[in-house]
Scaffold this active site. Structure first.
Site, short mmCIF file in Angstrom:
data_model
loop_
_atom_site.label_atom_id
_atom_site.label_comp_id
_atom_site.label_asym_id
_atom_site.label_seq_id
_atom_site.Cartn_x
_atom_site.Cartn_y
_atom_site.Cartn_z
N HIS A 1 106.60 -41.37 -36.72
CA HIS A 1 105.59 -40.98 -37.71
C HIS A 1 104.43 -40.18 -37.13
CE1 HIS A 1 104.53 -42.43 -42.06
NE2 HIS A 1 104.51 -41.12 -41.94
N ASP B 1 104.83 -46.93 -46.58
CA ASP B 1 104.85 -47.48 -45.22
C ASP B 1 104.56 -48.97 -45.25
OD1 ASP B 1 104.56 -47.71 -42.36
OD2 ASP B 1 103.83 -45.65 -42.30
N HIS C 1 103.09 -50.08 -42.75
CA HIS C 1 101.87 -50.01 -41.94
C HIS C 1 100.89 -49.02 -42.56
CE1 HIS C 1 105.47 -50.80 -39.43
NE2 HIS C 1 104.72 -51.78 -38.95
N ASP D 1 99.00 -46.94 -40.52
CA ASP D 1 98.92 -45.83 -39.57
C ASP D 1 97.52 -45.23 -39.51
OD1 ASP D 1 101.54 -46.39 -38.97
OD2 ASP D 1 102.38 -44.70 -40.08
N HIS E 1 102.27 -43.13 -33.17
CA HIS E 1 102.83 -43.21 -34.54
C HIS E 1 102.06 -44.19 -35.42
CE1 HIS E 1 105.91 -46.82 -34.46
NE2 HIS E 1 104.83 -47.10 -33.78
N ASP F 1 107.86 -43.41 -44.56
CA ASP F 1 108.32 -44.13 -43.36
C ASP F 1 109.41 -45.09 -43.88
OD1 ASP F 1 108.55 -46.07 -41.31
OD2 ASP F 1 106.46 -45.78 -40.70
N ASP G 1 110.45 -47.68 -42.86
CA ASP G 1 110.12 -49.11 -42.77
C ASP G 1 109.32 -49.62 -43.96
OD1 ASP G 1 107.31 -48.78 -42.24
OD2 ASP G 1 107.63 -48.74 -40.09
N GLU H 1 111.01 -42.06 -38.99
CA GLU H 1 111.29 -43.35 -38.33
C GLU H 1 112.75 -43.80 -38.45
OE1 GLU H 1 109.24 -45.22 -36.33
OE2 GLU H 1 107.41 -44.04 -36.56
N1 LIG Z 1 104.74 -45.40 -38.09
C1 LIG Z 1 104.87 -46.66 -37.73
N2 LIG Z 1 106.01 -47.29 -37.84
N3 LIG Z 1 103.77 -47.27 -37.26
C2 LIG Z 1 103.76 -48.61 -36.78
C3 LIG Z 1 102.40 -48.96 -36.25
C4 LIG Z 1 102.34 -50.38 -35.77
C5 LIG Z 1 100.94 -50.81 -35.33
N4 LIG Z 1 100.04 -50.81 -36.43
C6 LIG Z 1 100.45 -49.92 -34.19
O1 LIG Z 1 99.45 -49.27 -34.29
O2 LIG Z 1 101.08 -49.85 -33.17
MN LIG Z 2 104.40 -45.11 -40.41
MN LIG Z 3 105.68 -48.02 -40.59
#
Ligand SMILES: NC(=[NH2+])NCCC[C@H](N)C(=O)O
Ligand SMILES: [Mn+2]
Ligand SMILES: [Mn+2]
Length: 301
Positions: free
Chosen positions: A100, A123, A125, A127, A140, A228, A230, A273
């Site tokens: 990402h 997402d 998350h 991000d 990411h 994303d 996920d 991702e």
């Molecule tokens: N694009 C993603 N899958 N991001 C996951 C980030 C996970 C966590 N918040 C980090 O900063 O490491």
């Molecule tokens: Mn992401």
């Molecule tokens: Mn994510």
């Protein structure tokens, strides 16, 4: 009249995180039948191939809060230029990740054309980490913060020094793993988020209606979808590097894509991702292509 021309841009980048394999995402998505799917819908599709991902000088990298910074800057600068070229010739950019972190380059490129662009961010998350708040050092986890102008100056100033999007032009959907620093930013910057709690409670139909209404009120001049994989429950998309249980279902995600299509607002998209090494028989790439189908107008009858 809706734009019927799409440019596919692959970004085989895995430098924004630490699990190998996500660099094969663009191939996996192409093998899942992407181009044919779009051609069948009546689009003129151009595959621009992949952005070159160049290895940096490992010895020069020592910032544990910004892993692989040199590589991430290089690939995103090249991607930003490519995306700008695509929008200049009036094609819809469809960017395939890669991790990402590549949203940094996509949004930078788009910002050259769209001065008030909206971003819909599916997402698990947020991000929204910065080098100060990151729990992992993985870039990411930082693309949204970077795009509103926070973080390392060399990342925030790709193509130009201005923030690429306004914090209030972001809507995050599907959040369920939010770090402390991200929570703080969501509050102080007024970033809109529908977590899994709101999706459970209100339903995806209502969440999407509100989201699209919000973008219309903002009078955005472009809408970028950053998805994303996920965001979905790992049941449907196991091939991702940072899976989180309790996600969006297969049908909920399709419904969301269908509603974005109906709104007529979308001007660019990216799917990120997908990690074929962690996947089961290309299942996650298949879902990505099916979602892209719905996003670009496939219907059930
Ligand atoms: N694009 C993603 N899958 N991001 C996951 C980030 C996970 C966590 N918040 C980090 O900063 O490491
Ligand atoms: Mn992401
Ligand atoms: Mn994510």
């Amino acid at each position: 009249m809706m734009n019927k021309k799409i440019s596919i841009v692959g970004v085989p980048c895995d430098y924004g995180q630490q699990r190998r394999g996500v660099d094969m995402g663009p191939s996996a998505i192409r093998y899942a039948g992407l181009q044919q799917r779009l051609t069948n819908l009546g689009y003129e599709v151009e595959d621009e191939g992949n952005i070159q991902v160049i290895e940096g000088d490992a010895a020069a990298q020592k910032d544990e809060k910004l892993l692989n910074l040199e590589e991430v800057i290089k690939v995103n600068t090249a991607l930003a230029e490519k995306v700008f070229n695509v929008v200049k010739k009036d094609y819809i950019p469809l960017v395939l990740g890669g991790d990402h972190s590549i949203a940094i380059g996509t949004l930078a490129g788009l910002s050259m054309k769209y001065k008030n662009q909206g971003v819909i961010w599916f997402d698990a998350h947020a991000d929204l980490n910065t080098p100060e708040t990151t729990p992992s050092g993985n870039i990411h986890g930082m693309p949204l913060a970077t795009s509103i102008g926070l973080g390392h100056q060399r990342l925030t100033s790709i193509l130009h020094a201005e923030p690429k999007i306004k914090a209030e032009n972001i809507v995050i959907i599907g959040g369920r793993s939010i770090d402390e620093g991200e929570r703080e930013l969501i509050k102080t910057r007024g970033i809109k988020i529908y977590t899994m709690h709101e999706i459970d409670r209100l339903g995806m139909t209502y969440v999407m209606e509100e989201t699209l209404k919000y973008f219309k009120q903002l009078q955005i001049d472009g809408l970028h979808l950053s998805l994303d994989l996920d965001a979905l429950d790992p049941l449907y998309t196991p091939g991702v590097g940072t899976p989180v249980a309790g996600g969006i279902t297969y049908r909920e995600s399709h419904l969301a894509m269908e509603m974005i299509q109906e709104s007529g607002l979308m001007t660019s998209a990216e799917f990120v991702e997908v990690n074929p090494i962690l996947d089961e028989r290309n299942k996650t790439a298949d879902v990505a292509v099916a979602l892209i189908g719905s996003l670009f107008g496939e219907t059930l009858v």
